[in-house]
Design a protein around this motif. Structure first.
Motif, PDB file in Angstrom:
ATOM      1  N   LEU A   1       0.606  -0.468   3.545  1.00 52.77           N
ATOM      2  CA  LEU A   1       1.671   0.532   3.549  1.00 52.77           C
ATOM      3  C   LEU A   1       1.522   1.412   4.780  1.00 52.77           C
ATOM      4  CD1 LEU A   1       2.076  -0.447   0.656  1.00 52.77           C
ATOM      5  CD2 LEU A   1       2.201   1.906  -0.105  1.00 52.77           C
TER       6      LEU A   1
ATOM      7  N   VAL B   1      -3.501  12.394 -13.423  1.00 55.38           N
ATOM      8  CA  VAL B   1      -2.859  12.784 -12.172  1.00 55.38           C
ATOM      9  C   VAL B   1      -1.644  13.638 -12.470  1.00 55.38           C
ATOM     10  CG1 VAL B   1      -1.723  11.934 -10.102  1.00 55.38           C
ATOM     11  CG2 VAL B   1      -3.694  10.729 -11.007  1.00 55.38           C
TER      12      VAL B   1
ATOM     13  N   LYS C   1      11.100   4.530  -4.433  1.00 55.90           N
ATOM     14  CA  LYS C   1       9.787   4.958  -4.899  1.00 55.90           C
ATOM     15  C   LYS C   1       9.144   3.867  -5.753  1.00 55.90           C
ATOM     16  CE  LYS C   1       8.042   9.098  -7.087  1.00 55.90           C
ATOM     17  NZ  LYS C   1       8.392  10.374  -7.703  1.00 55.90           N
TER      18      LYS C   1
ATOM     19  N   ILE D   1       7.774   1.197  -3.440  1.00 56.96           N
ATOM     20  CA  ILE D   1       6.501   1.561  -2.811  1.00 56.96           C
ATOM     21  C   ILE D   1       5.384   1.462  -3.837  1.00 56.96           C
ATOM     22  CG2 ILE D   1       5.235   3.389  -1.608  1.00 56.96           C
ATOM     23  CD1 ILE D   1       7.830   4.411  -0.525  1.00 56.96           C
ATOM     24  N   ALA D   2       5.681   1.885  -5.072  1.00 53.03           N
ATOM     25  CA  ALA D   2       4.661   1.797  -6.124  1.00 53.03           C
ATOM     26  C   ALA D   2       4.316   0.342  -6.412  1.00 53.03           C
ATOM     27  CB  ALA D   2       5.173   2.487  -7.387  1.00 53.03           C
TER      28      ALA D   2
ATOM     29  N   PHE E   1      -3.859   2.381   1.052  1.00 59.52           N
ATOM     30  CA  PHE E   1      -3.099   1.144   0.924  1.00 59.52           C
ATOM     31  C   PHE E   1      -2.881   0.582   2.319  1.00 59.52           C
ATOM     32  CE2 PHE E   1      -1.746   3.797  -2.712  1.00 59.52           C
ATOM     33  CZ  PHE E   1      -2.291   3.024  -3.714  1.00 59.52           C
TER      34      PHE E   1
ATOM     35  N   ARG F   1       3.493  -0.334 -16.464  1.00 56.48           N
ATOM     36  CA  ARG F   1       4.944  -0.234 -16.389  1.00 56.48           C
ATOM     37  C   ARG F   1       5.461  -0.947 -15.141  1.00 56.48           C
ATOM     38  NH1 ARG F   1       7.703   3.848 -14.152  1.00 56.48           N
ATOM     39  NH2 ARG F   1       9.937   3.778 -14.512  1.00 56.48           N
ATOM     40  N   VAL F   2       4.768  -0.756 -14.022  1.00 57.87           N
ATOM     41  CA  VAL F   2       5.200  -1.393 -12.774  1.00 57.87           C
ATOM     42  C   VAL F   2       5.124  -2.917 -12.897  1.00 57.87           C
ATOM     43  CG1 VAL F   2       4.562  -1.740 -10.360  1.00 57.87           C
ATOM     44  CG2 VAL F   2       4.689   0.563 -11.292  1.00 57.87           C
TER      45      VAL F   2
ATOM     46  N   MET G   1       3.031   7.964  -1.681  1.00 56.47           N
ATOM     47  CA  MET G   1       2.376   7.525  -2.919  1.00 56.47           C
ATOM     48  C   MET G   1       1.567   8.660  -3.536  1.00 56.47           C
ATOM     49  SD  MET G   1       3.072   4.668  -4.105  1.00 56.47           S
ATOM     50  CE  MET G   1       1.771   4.574  -5.336  1.00 56.47           C
TER      51      MET G   1
ATOM     52  N   TYR H   1       3.526  10.714  -5.782  1.00 59.33           N
ATOM     53  CA  TYR H   1       4.277   9.872  -6.728  1.00 59.33           C
ATOM     54  C   TYR H   1       4.734  10.631  -7.965  1.00 59.33           C
ATOM     55  CZ  TYR H   1       5.423   5.853  -9.636  1.00 59.33           C
ATOM     56  OH  TYR H   1       6.064   4.958 -10.435  1.00 59.33           O
ATOM     57  N   THR H   2       3.918  11.579  -8.419  1.00 56.18           N
ATOM     58  CA  THR H   2       4.245  12.271  -9.666  1.00 56.18           C
ATOM     59  C   THR H   2       5.235  13.413  -9.447  1.00 56.18           C
ATOM     60  OG1 THR H   2       2.285  13.619  -9.309  1.00 56.18           O
ATOM     61  CG2 THR H   2       2.060  11.759 -10.795  1.00 56.18           C
TER      62      THR H   2
ATOM     63  N   ALA I   1      -6.115   7.154 -15.822  1.00 54.05           N
ATOM     64  CA  ALA I   1      -6.058   7.973 -14.615  1.00 54.05           C
ATOM     65  C   ALA I   1      -4.662   8.501 -14.342  1.00 54.05           C
ATOM     66  CB  ALA I   1      -6.558   7.145 -13.426  1.00 54.05           C
ATOM     67  N   PHE I   2      -3.649   7.630 -14.532  1.00 52.62           N
ATOM     68  CA  PHE I   2      -2.307   8.066 -14.125  1.00 52.62           C
ATOM     69  C   PHE I   2      -1.822   9.261 -14.933  1.00 52.62           C
ATOM     70  CE2 PHE I   2      -1.072   5.171 -17.538  1.00 52.62           C
ATOM     71  CZ  PHE I   2       0.056   5.772 -18.065  1.00 52.62           C
TER      72      PHE I   2
ATOM     73  N   VAL J   1      -6.066  -0.135  -8.937  1.00 54.26           N
ATOM     74  CA  VAL J   1      -6.879   0.988  -9.407  1.00 54.26           C
ATOM     75  C   VAL J   1      -6.470   2.269  -8.688  1.00 54.26           C
ATOM     76  CG1 VAL J   1      -9.198   1.941  -9.518  1.00 54.26           C
ATOM     77  CG2 VAL J   1      -8.820  -0.465 -10.064  1.00 54.26           C
ATOM     78  N   VAL J   2      -6.361   2.184  -7.365  1.00 56.74           N
ATOM     79  CA  VAL J   2      -5.997   3.376  -6.612  1.00 56.74           C
ATOM     80  C   VAL J   2      -4.554   3.771  -6.907  1.00 56.74           C
ATOM     81  CG1 VAL J   2      -5.808   4.378  -4.318  1.00 56.74           C
ATOM     82  CG2 VAL J   2      -7.691   2.844  -4.838  1.00 56.74           C
ATOM     83  N   ALA J   3      -3.678   2.788  -7.114  1.00 56.89           N
ATOM     84  CA  ALA J   3      -2.298   3.127  -7.480  1.00 56.89           C
ATOM     85  C   ALA J   3      -2.307   3.956  -8.763  1.00 56.89           C
ATOM     86  CB  ALA J   3      -1.470   1.861  -7.650  1.00 56.89           C
ATOM     87  N   GLY J   4      -3.175   3.592  -9.699  1.00 55.19           N
ATOM     88  CA  GLY J   4      -3.297   4.381 -10.926  1.00 55.19           C
ATOM     89  C   GLY J   4      -3.761   5.792 -10.624  1.00 55.19           C
ATOM     90  N   LEU J   5      -4.659   5.940  -9.643  1.00 56.65           N
ATOM     91  CA  LEU J   5      -5.146   7.267  -9.267  1.00 56.65           C
ATOM     92  C   LEU J   5      -4.054   8.099  -8.608  1.00 56.65           C
ATOM     93  CD1 LEU J   5      -8.690   6.466  -7.838  1.00 56.65           C
ATOM     94  CD2 LEU J   5      -8.132   7.589  -9.981  1.00 56.65           C
ATOM     95  N   MET J   6      -2.969   7.448  -8.167  1.00 57.00           N
ATOM     96  CA  MET J   6      -1.852   8.192  -7.590  1.00 57.00           C
ATOM     97  C   MET J   6      -0.858   8.609  -8.680  1.00 57.00           C
ATOM     98  SD  MET J   6      -2.513   8.203  -4.365  1.00 57.00           S
ATOM     99  CE  MET J   6      -4.269   8.077  -4.595  1.00 57.00           C
ATOM    100  N   GLY J   7      -1.128   8.204  -9.907  1.00 61.16           N
ATOM    101  CA  GLY J   7      -0.220   8.551 -10.999  1.00 61.16           C
ATOM    102  C   GLY J   7       0.733   7.435 -11.367  1.00 61.16           C
ATOM    103  N   VAL J   8       0.537   6.242 -10.799  1.00 53.21           N
ATOM    104  CA  VAL J   8       1.409   5.117 -11.129  1.00 53.21           C
ATOM    105  C   VAL J   8       0.961   4.511 -12.460  1.00 53.21           C
ATOM    106  CG1 VAL J   8       2.213   2.841 -10.402  1.00 53.21           C
ATOM    107  CG2 VAL J   8       1.773   4.614  -8.701  1.00 53.21           C
ATOM    108  N   ASP J   9       1.894   4.355 -13.371  1.00 50.79           N
ATOM    109  CA  ASP J   9       1.590   3.630 -14.610  1.00 50.79           C
ATOM    110  C   ASP J   9       1.672   2.138 -14.281  1.00 50.79           C
ATOM    111  OD1 ASP J   9       1.422   2.469 -17.052  1.00 50.79           O
ATOM    112  OD2 ASP J   9       2.912   3.745 -18.025  1.00 50.79           O
TER     113      ASP J   9
ATOM    114  N   ALA K   1       2.135  -0.781  -3.560  1.00 44.65           N
ATOM    115  CA  ALA K   1       0.818  -0.155  -3.677  1.00 44.65           C
ATOM    116  C   ALA K   1       0.016  -0.815  -4.795  1.00 44.65           C
ATOM    117  CB  ALA K   1       0.980   1.344  -3.948  1.00 44.65           C
TER     118      ALA K   1
END
Lengths: 381, 244
Positions: free
Chosen positions: B99, B82, A223, A226-227, B96, A247-248, B107, B110-111, B78-79, A236-244, A230
């Motif tokens: 991907l 979410v 995971k 993939i993050a 993406f 941190r990544v 993705m 992800y949460t 945002a994260f 920006v979109v990765a952040g919208l998926m909940g990815v910090d 992404a």
């Protein structure tokens, strides 16, 4: 500092700083003298042995380049930054492991040699991870939205700072690793004077391949991986998926630094030497390897590293033969007389080893800027 | 089905968002009740997308507050939103491209930690969009615009959101695809997901929504029941291309 049973690189560590502190080597038959006390000085009947030996040496060196190149390419892939301080992270890994190994052997800790080196690596890895994290957190993150030249110049500045810190901590002198590992050569051919691969070389190759495999598994199977991919495509979109994202990105630096630490320990153990400037040239070469493979591309960094190591070894091995003017002695009388007393009048010796990496870099940038496996040509800072 | 105005899921109070010195959103009030489908319509440059960016912390808020589930979340990244059940389909879809379709959907989840639930939800998305299932191992960059929009919506659904923000889902799509996208939005809404829909296509948006807001030059100029707005002569003249 040279001794029998050590890899030949000890005589002239290829990873020296910008200035050469080594006296130029005598221009003799480069193929014969470049690598290995076990290589017969001249055994023209077995060119295959010479070739195999160069190949083994090149692959060993190349696998180290590949591991270091991964650190460059991962960071570039995720934030399009060339972290020029990565070579210094490798250097810190080598020197940290040096200190640990010296301390352990000095205290006569009853551990097998391999365990001592492993302990050195186990200390070097977290130290380098901390350095990598600190660089990202304090220097690169505040510049994330700045024009690309700013973080690039910052990276060069950090590289100088880290070199000088290391110089203060570990002194200006080249430091010899205690010779605790018995180098055992294994013959590759029937020739008792022929090509060999040593246990140290095998260990470096196996460790490198294992780390590369582990990294690929991490990036393509987990995971977090993939993050990471992404985030590299669209933070920006990765952040919208909940990815910090922060941190990544931190983790990317930390993982690259851990790989660099292991590479530093491998280089240190292989050449038996560590030095505060060793990261400079090693870093530049690994960066060249990453560009050769296509920067941002993991498989490219691996391929580029291995190729560069082999090109360098073969180039250094054969440049003396290929530029031996005595091949032309039939054309000039003066040359013939000279060659009668000394059959080797070479234009370039194996001390031109470093040229090949950068020759490759120039050729790649001119003819295939996206690298061997790179898909898109991106503008580089 | 109708919104519970007493405890709105999302509420904007005098929200202001500025780009440099230019105020793109000038103190708007807006709420979305639980289970509602609310649309925010307006011409290009009216500040609709900027409003969304203010909600999700992508653009710094220069004044006012954003409340989500009654809590002040102004400026939260945002994260974090979410993780609290808010999902957004960004303008231009934002899949993406490198991907695979499956990885894109992963993705979206992800949460979440429930592997079985994620697998089941991926299958649900595939059931909704069979086209995506055929191409599950292809990279998303190979999909057409409409398919990418399907993927973007499916991906947003993967987080099992309570509030879904959709930014211009019909943009750049062929009419047939637009139809399909809006059917999907209605289906998602029918499952009880609260939706804030940003659209330039005012007619379609008002037809599917419960309530609507009209935005002009950074301000909300009209708000009310979607069916009433649909028949409002001013709206008809300005956005629906029908003479008053």
């Amino acid at each position: 500092m040279a001794s029998e049973g050590r890899p030949p690189g000890l005589r002239s560590p290829p990873f020296r700083g910008g200035r050469s502190r080594n006296p130029p080597r005598p221009r003799t038959n480069a193929a014969a003298t470049h690598r290995g006390p076990r290589l017969p000085p001249t055994d023209p009947s077995r060119p295959l042995d010479i070739f195999l030996q160069q190949l083994v040496n090149g692959l060993t060196l190349g696998s180290v380049y590949a591991v270091v190149a991964l650190g460059y390419t991962m960071v570039y892939g995720i934030i399009q930054l060339i972290n020029f301080a990565h070579g210094e992270v490798v250097m810190i890994g080598a020197l940290t492991a040096y200190s640990v190994i010296v301390a352990l052997t000095g205290a006569q800790v009853p551990l097998p040699a391999l365990a001592i080196v492993l302990v050195g690596a186990m200390v070097a890895i977290p130290v380098c991870m901390a350095v990598g994290y600190t660089l990202e957190r304090t220097a690169y993150r505040p510049l994330r939205k700045a024009p690309r030249l700013a973080p690039l110049i910052t990276a060069i500045g950090l590289s100088i700072i880290l070199q000088n810190l290391a110089m203060i901590i570990w002194s200006r002198n080249p430091l010899s690793y205690p010779q605790i590992i018995q180098t055992v050569p294994y013959h590759l051919t029937g020739n008792p004077n022929g090509a060999t691969i040593t246990n140290v070389q095998i260990a470096i190759l196996v460790t490198s391949v294992a780390m590369m495999g582990g990294l690929l598994a991490l990036v393509y199977r987990t995971k977090l991986g993939i993050a990471m991919r992404a985030t590299s495509q669209n933070p920006v979109v990765a952040g919208l998926m909940g990815v910090d994202i922060n941190r990544v990105i931190s983790l990317t630096f930390v993982i690259g630094a851990a790989l660099g630490a292991v590479a530093g320990v491998m280089v240190g153990s292989y050449y038996g030497i560590a030095h505060y400037q060793m990261g400079f040239l090693l870093g530049l070469k690994a960066f060249s390897a990453a560009v050769l493979g296509g920067i941002g591309n993991l498989a490219g960094a691996m391929l580029g590293g291995l190729l560069l190591g082999v090109i360098e070894a073969l180039g250094a091995g054969y440049v003396g033969d290929l530029t031996n003017l005595c091949q032309l002695s039939g054309w000039f009388d003066a040359l013939a007389q000279r060659c009668a007393s000394d059959p080797n009048v070479t234009l370039f010796g194996s001390n031109y080893q470093d040229v090949f990496a950068f020759l490759v870099l120039i050729l790649v940038l001119v003819f295939r800027p996206s690298g061997l496996l790179g898909e898109r040509v991106s503008d580089r800072a | 089905m109708a919104g519970d105005a007493a405890t709105p899921l999302l509420a904007l109070e005098r929200l202001e968002v500025a780009y440099g010195g230019i105020q793109a959103v000038r103190g708007i009030d807006l709420f979305v009740g639980k289970g509602e489908l609310v649309c925010l319509i307006g011409a290009n440059g009216a500040g609709k997308t900027t409003t969304l960016k203010g909600i999700t912390g992508l653009q710094p808020v220069s004044g006012g507050t954003v409340r989500y589930e009654g809590e002040d979340v102004t400026g939260a990244p945002a994260f974090q939103l979410v993780r609290r059940g808010l999902a957004m389909v960004p303008e231009g879809r934002g899949v993406f491209g490198g991907l695979t379709i499956e990885e894109n959907l992963a993705m979206g989840a992800y949460t979440r930690k429930d592997r079985d639930g994620i697998r089941a939800d991926i299958e649900r998305v595939f059931a909704l969009f069979p086209r995506l299932k055929e191409r599950r191992r292809q990279t998303a960059g190979t999909l057409s615009g409409g398919e990418q929009q399907m993927l973007a919506i499916g991906r947003a659904m993967m987080s099992r959101p309570r509030l879904l923000l959709l930014d211009e889902p019909s943009m750049g799509l062929a009419p047939l695809m637009v139809q399909k996208v809006f059917e999907t939005i209605l289906a998602v809404s029918g499952e009880g997901v609260t939706i804030l829909l940003i659209e330039q296509n005012a007619k379609l948006a008002l037809e599917v929504s419960h309530r609507g807001y009209v935005m002009e030059s950074g301000e909300v100029t009209l708000a009310g029941d979607a069916k009433e707005l649909l028949h409002d002569p001013k709206i008809r003249a300005a956005y629906l291309g029908v003479g008053a």
